[in-house]
Design a protein around this motif. Structure first.
Motif, PDB file in Angstrom:
ATOM      1  N   ARG A  62      39.271 -23.676   0.492  1.00 40.06           N
ATOM      2  CA  ARG A  62      38.473 -23.724  -0.733  1.00 40.06           C
ATOM      3  C   ARG A  62      37.841 -22.363  -1.052  1.00 40.06           C
ATOM      4  N   ASP A  63      37.273 -21.700  -0.040  1.00 36.17           N
ATOM      5  CA  ASP A  63      36.625 -20.403  -0.260  1.00 36.17           C
ATOM      6  C   ASP A  63      37.627 -19.348  -0.709  1.00 36.17           C
ATOM      7  N   GLU A  66      38.613 -20.019  -4.347  1.00 35.37           N
ATOM      8  CA  GLU A  66      37.568 -19.615  -5.298  1.00 35.37           C
ATOM      9  C   GLU A  66      37.458 -18.101  -5.392  1.00 35.37           C
ATOM     10  N   GLN A  67      37.535 -17.416  -4.254  1.00 34.77           N
ATOM     11  CA  GLN A  67      37.437 -15.953  -4.265  1.00 34.77           C
ATOM     12  C   GLN A  67      38.620 -15.323  -5.002  1.00 34.77           C
ATOM     13  N   SER A  69      40.345 -16.750  -7.342  1.00 37.57           N
ATOM     14  CA  SER A  69      40.165 -17.059  -8.757  1.00 37.57           C
ATOM     15  C   SER A  69      39.173 -16.106  -9.403  1.00 37.57           C
ATOM     16  N   ILE A  70      38.064 -15.865  -8.721  1.00 39.63           N
ATOM     17  CA  ILE A  70      37.051 -14.940  -9.254  1.00 39.63           C
ATOM     18  C   ILE A  70      37.622 -13.530  -9.339  1.00 39.63           C
ATOM     19  N   ALA A  93      39.590 -28.066  -6.545  1.00 36.85           N
ATOM     20  CA  ALA A  93      38.999 -26.726  -6.544  1.00 36.85           C
ATOM     21  C   ALA A  93      39.829 -25.772  -7.396  1.00 36.85           C
ATOM     22  N   GLY A  96      38.997 -26.528 -10.947  1.00 39.30           N
ATOM     23  CA  GLY A  96      37.656 -26.008 -11.209  1.00 39.30           C
ATOM     24  C   GLY A  96      37.608 -24.494 -11.280  1.00 39.30           C
ATOM     25  N   ALA A  97      38.487 -23.848 -10.549  1.00 40.85           N
ATOM     26  CA  ALA A  97      38.517 -22.384 -10.540  1.00 40.85           C
ATOM     27  C   ALA A  97      39.197 -21.820 -11.777  1.00 40.85           C
TER      28      ALA A  97
END
Length: 194
Positions: A62-63, A66-67, A69-70, A93, A96-97
């Motif tokens: 998950r981390d 998200e990273q 994606s950012i 996730a 959501g990302a």
């Protein structure tokens, strides 16, 4: 499909990176940059300013998702991620990302072009929907401001709602401004006088 797209590929394995690049070139996209690591991805995005980002990662968590994606700025450009395995939480996730495509079962050469085309189309659709949502929100805020300005005029001048709107419209035409701008100025002035 536009063939001048700049594509940034994030792939750690050289052989897979070569296969991806070949598939992209075969698909008509020759402007491809490859990164072997997601470390420094945000900087590479700024430097390369790609139109689309393709990420191949075997086992994301998950981390990491998200990273990536950012770092890839998934809200500003289509991002397609290929993974070997996932679960319900990671799929949620990914959504959501803001990823445009999240493909399970890894990357296969024959799937790259259709997945990227779908990712681009989905991204464009999401941008259009967001734009329409923003416009609707703005229209609602404007409507509330105009209603408040009409209320102020009705109270101050003892006129009907229709007459209050006519006054706003006339002032806007006389000043060469939009009705919302005149209404906002009136509301702001009223707030200052309290």
């Amino acid at each position: 499909m536009e063939t001048t797209l700049k594509i940034l590929v994030v792939e750690a394995e050289r052989e897979r990176a070569r296969d991806i690049t070949e598939a992209l070139v075969d698909g008509g996209w020759a402007n491809v940059t490859v990164m072997e690591s997601s470390v420094g991805l945000a900087r590479a995005i700024v430097d390369a300013d790609p139109d689309i980002v393709l990420i191949d990662i075997s086992h994301p968590d998950r981390d990491t998702l998200e990273q990536l994606s950012i770092a890839s700025d998934a809200r500003s450009r289509p991002v397609a991620m290929f993974v070997d395995r996932t679960d319900a939480d990671l799929s949620q996730a990914a959504i959501g990302a803001g990823l445009s495509a999240y493909v399970v079962d890894g990357l296969q050469k024959n799937r790259i072009k259709p997945v990227l085309q779908t990712a681009i189309a989905r991204f464009n659709m999401m941008v259009k929907m967001q734009s329409e949502l923003d416009a609707a929100k703005r229209a609602l805020v404007d409507r509330k401001t105009i209603d408040r300005a009409k209320g102020l005029l009705m109270q101050a001048r003892g006129v009907t709602e229709e007459e209050a709107y006519s006054l706003l419209r006339k002032a806007a035409m006389d000043q060469g401004r939009k009705v919302i701008d005149v209404a906002q100025a009136l509301v702001t002035s009223a707030d200052l006088l309290r």
